[in-house]
Design a protein around this motif. Structure first.
Motif, PDB file in Angstrom:
ATOM      1  N   ARG A  57      52.198  36.426  32.191  1.00 44.26           N
ATOM      2  CA  ARG A  57      51.165  36.147  33.183  1.00 44.26           C
ATOM      3  C   ARG A  57      49.819  36.618  32.691  1.00 44.26           C
ATOM      4  N   GLN A  58      48.808  35.811  32.932  1.00 44.02           N
ATOM      5  CA  GLN A  58      47.460  36.187  32.537  1.00 44.02           C
ATOM      6  C   GLN A  58      46.777  36.926  33.684  1.00 44.02           C
ATOM      7  N   ILE A  59      45.922  37.867  33.328  1.00 43.87           N
ATOM      8  CA  ILE A  59      45.159  38.603  34.327  1.00 43.87           C
ATOM      9  C   ILE A  59      43.972  37.740  34.734  1.00 43.87           C
ATOM     10  N   PRO A  60      43.747  37.577  36.047  1.00 46.89           N
ATOM     11  CA  PRO A  60      42.610  36.761  36.487  1.00 46.89           C
ATOM     12  C   PRO A  60      41.277  37.313  35.959  1.00 46.89           C
ATOM     13  N   LYS A  61      40.338  36.418  35.749  1.00 44.78           N
ATOM     14  CA  LYS A  61      39.038  36.812  35.208  1.00 44.78           C
ATOM     15  C   LYS A  61      38.306  37.764  36.138  1.00 44.78           C
ATOM     16  N   THR A  62      38.505  37.604  37.448  1.00 49.14           N
ATOM     17  CA  THR A  62      37.845  38.493  38.400  1.00 49.14           C
ATOM     18  C   THR A  62      38.353  39.920  38.239  1.00 49.14           C
TER      19      THR A  62
ATOM     20  N   LEU B 208      36.297  43.283  37.135  1.00 49.59           N
ATOM     21  CA  LEU B 208      36.311  44.557  37.864  1.00 49.59           C
ATOM     22  C   LEU B 208      36.640  45.718  36.932  1.00 49.59           C
ATOM     23  N   GLU B 209      37.480  45.483  35.948  1.00 55.80           N
ATOM     24  CA  GLU B 209      37.765  46.515  34.953  1.00 55.80           C
ATOM     25  C   GLU B 209      36.510  46.847  34.154  1.00 55.80           C
ATOM     26  N   TRP B 210      35.715  45.832  33.796  1.00 58.85           N
ATOM     27  CA  TRP B 210      34.467  46.058  33.069  1.00 58.85           C
ATOM     28  C   TRP B 210      33.487  46.843  33.939  1.00 58.85           C
TER      29      TRP B 210
ATOM     30  N   MET C 221      32.570  37.498  31.510  1.00 61.65           N
ATOM     31  CA  MET C 221      33.803  36.769  31.808  1.00 61.65           C
ATOM     32  C   MET C 221      33.549  35.297  32.134  1.00 61.65           C
ATOM     33  N   GLU C 222      32.280  34.896  32.163  1.00 62.60           N
ATOM     34  CA  GLU C 222      31.872  33.518  32.445  1.00 62.60           C
ATOM     35  C   GLU C 222      32.342  33.049  33.829  1.00 62.60           C
ATOM     36  N   ILE C 223      32.112  33.913  34.829  1.00 58.28           N
ATOM     37  CA  ILE C 223      32.400  33.573  36.218  1.00 58.28           C
ATOM     38  C   ILE C 223      31.151  33.852  37.042  1.00 58.28           C
ATOM     39  N   SER C 224      31.154  33.439  38.301  1.00 56.87           N
ATOM     40  CA  SER C 224      29.970  33.625  39.128  1.00 56.87           C
ATOM     41  C   SER C 224      29.837  35.086  39.557  1.00 56.87           C
ATOM     42  N   GLU C 225      28.593  35.516  39.702  1.00 55.10           N
ATOM     43  CA  GLU C 225      28.327  36.883  40.136  1.00 55.10           C
ATOM     44  C   GLU C 225      28.856  37.128  41.537  1.00 55.10           C
ATOM     45  N   SER C 226      28.773  36.115  42.380  1.00 53.66           N
ATOM     46  CA  SER C 226      29.201  36.294  43.768  1.00 53.66           C
ATOM     47  C   SER C 226      30.694  36.601  43.867  1.00 53.66           C
TER      48      SER C 226
END
Length: 59
Positions: free
Chosen positions: A3-8, A12-14, A28-33
């Motif tokens: 299983r892959q860990i979700p980007k969100t 949060l780890e970062w 992570m190339e996801i939205s800030e919101s």
């Protein structure tokens, strides 16, 4: 199958390692919101509130 860990969650780890939410979102190339929403939910759970409505959770 692994299983892959979700980007969100990775973002949060970062944030816990010292980056800001905006920097982690860009990394992570996801939205800030989405990162800010996840932070809000995790902090609400730590305090003992419902992440959706904000009411105190009874035991």
């Amino acid at each position: 199958m692994k299983r892959q860990i979700p980007k969100t969650h990775q973002a949060l780890e970062w944030v816990s390692k010292g980056l800001t939410a905006a920097q982690a979102a860009r990394k992570m190339e996801i939205s800030e919101s989405s990162v800010y929403a996840a932070l809000k939910k995790t902090r609400a759970k730590e305090v003992g509130c419902c992440p959706t409505c904000g009411h105190k959770i009874r035991n």
